[in-house]
Design a protein around this motif. Structure first.
Motif, short mmCIF file in Angstrom:
data_model
loop_
_atom_site.label_atom_id
_atom_site.label_comp_id
_atom_site.label_asym_id
_atom_site.label_seq_id
_atom_site.Cartn_x
_atom_site.Cartn_y
_atom_site.Cartn_z
N GLY A 154 -32.47 -2.92 -7.28
CA GLY A 154 -33.25 -3.20 -8.49
C GLY A 154 -32.35 -3.70 -9.60
O GLY A 154 -31.13 -3.60 -9.53
N VAL A 155 -32.95 -4.22 -10.64
CA VAL A 155 -32.19 -4.70 -11.79
C VAL A 155 -31.74 -3.50 -12.61
O VAL A 155 -32.54 -2.67 -13.01
CB VAL A 155 -33.05 -5.65 -12.66
CG1 VAL A 155 -32.31 -6.05 -13.92
CG2 VAL A 155 -33.47 -6.87 -11.86
N SER A 156 -30.43 -3.42 -12.85
CA SER A 156 -29.92 -2.31 -13.65
C SER A 156 -29.52 -2.76 -15.05
O SER A 156 -29.40 -1.94 -15.95
CB SER A 156 -28.72 -1.65 -12.96
OG SER A 156 -27.64 -2.55 -12.88
N TYR A 157 -29.33 -4.06 -15.24
CA TYR A 157 -28.88 -4.57 -16.54
C TYR A 157 -29.29 -6.03 -16.65
O TYR A 157 -29.16 -6.79 -15.70
CB TYR A 157 -27.36 -4.43 -16.64
CG TYR A 157 -26.76 -4.98 -17.91
CD1 TYR A 157 -26.82 -4.26 -19.10
CD2 TYR A 157 -26.12 -6.20 -17.92
CE1 TYR A 157 -26.26 -4.76 -20.26
CE2 TYR A 157 -25.55 -6.70 -19.08
CZ TYR A 157 -25.63 -5.98 -20.25
OH TYR A 157 -25.07 -6.49 -21.40
N LEU A 158 -29.78 -6.42 -17.81
CA LEU A 158 -30.15 -7.81 -18.07
C LEU A 158 -29.64 -8.19 -19.45
O LEU A 158 -29.91 -7.49 -20.43
CB LEU A 158 -31.68 -8.00 -18.00
CG LEU A 158 -32.22 -9.36 -18.36
CD1 LEU A 158 -31.80 -10.40 -17.34
CD2 LEU A 158 -33.73 -9.31 -18.45
N GLU A 159 -28.89 -9.26 -19.52
CA GLU A 159 -28.37 -9.76 -20.80
C GLU A 159 -28.78 -11.22 -20.95
O GLU A 159 -28.63 -12.01 -20.02
CB GLU A 159 -26.84 -9.65 -20.81
CG GLU A 159 -26.20 -10.20 -22.07
CD GLU A 159 -24.68 -10.12 -22.00
OE1 GLU A 159 -24.05 -10.97 -22.65
OE2 GLU A 159 -24.16 -9.25 -21.31
N LYS A 160 -29.31 -11.58 -22.11
CA LYS A 160 -29.74 -12.96 -22.36
C LYS A 160 -29.14 -13.41 -23.69
O LYS A 160 -29.33 -12.77 -24.71
CB LYS A 160 -31.27 -13.02 -22.41
CG LYS A 160 -31.82 -14.40 -22.71
CD LYS A 160 -33.33 -14.40 -22.59
CE LYS A 160 -33.95 -14.76 -23.91
NZ LYS A 160 -35.39 -14.89 -23.88
N SER A 161 -28.38 -14.49 -23.64
CA SER A 161 -27.80 -15.08 -24.84
C SER A 161 -28.33 -16.50 -24.96
O SER A 161 -28.34 -17.25 -23.99
CB SER A 161 -26.28 -15.14 -24.75
OG SER A 161 -25.75 -13.85 -24.56
N GLU A 162 -28.75 -16.88 -26.13
CA GLU A 162 -29.29 -18.23 -26.33
C GLU A 162 -28.44 -18.97 -27.35
O GLU A 162 -27.99 -18.40 -28.35
CB GLU A 162 -30.74 -18.16 -26.81
CG GLU A 162 -31.43 -19.50 -26.83
CD GLU A 162 -32.94 -19.39 -26.95
OE1 GLU A 162 -33.59 -20.43 -26.95
OE2 GLU A 162 -33.45 -18.26 -27.03
N THR A 163 -28.22 -20.26 -27.08
CA THR A 163 -27.44 -21.11 -27.97
C THR A 163 -28.39 -22.03 -28.73
O THR A 163 -29.21 -22.72 -28.13
CB THR A 163 -26.45 -21.97 -27.15
OG1 THR A 163 -25.63 -21.09 -26.39
CG2 THR A 163 -25.58 -22.81 -28.06
N PHE A 164 -28.29 -22.02 -30.05
CA PHE A 164 -29.11 -22.90 -30.89
C PHE A 164 -28.24 -24.01 -31.42
O PHE A 164 -27.14 -23.76 -31.93
CB PHE A 164 -29.73 -22.11 -32.06
CG PHE A 164 -30.67 -21.04 -31.61
CD1 PHE A 164 -31.97 -21.37 -31.25
CD2 PHE A 164 -30.28 -19.72 -31.57
CE1 PHE A 164 -32.85 -20.38 -30.83
CE2 PHE A 164 -31.15 -18.74 -31.16
CZ PHE A 164 -32.44 -19.06 -30.80
N LYS A 165 -28.70 -25.23 -31.30
CA LYS A 165 -27.95 -26.38 -31.79
C LYS A 165 -28.67 -27.02 -32.94
O LYS A 165 -29.83 -26.99 -33.06
CB LYS A 165 -27.75 -27.41 -30.67
CG LYS A 165 -26.87 -26.87 -29.57
CD LYS A 165 -26.66 -27.94 -28.53
CE LYS A 165 -25.75 -27.41 -27.43
NZ LYS A 165 -25.44 -28.41 -26.46
#
Length: 60
Positions: free
Chosen positions: A49-60
């Protein structure tokens, strides 16, 4: 399991890109990422199963 040479695509990278497109479409369909997402996603799995989720978004 590898497929016989006659069944493999001519471009070995086309199969690799296929799973990336499928993953991108799936993440977009379940609203993890927007349509024109530009960033990074890190998913860690533990015990199937998923134990960790990280999401980073770049804005230009």
């Amino acid at each position: 399991m590898t497929r016989p040479a006659a069944e493999r695509p001519l471009n070995p990278h086309s199969e690799q890109n296929g799973w990336k497109k499928t993953l991108s479409e799936t993440l977009s369909a379940i609203n993890i990422i927007p349509e024109k997402f530009n960033g990074r996603i890190v998913i860690s799995f533990k015990d199937g199963g998923v134990s960790y989720l990280e999401k980073s978004e770049t804005f230009k």
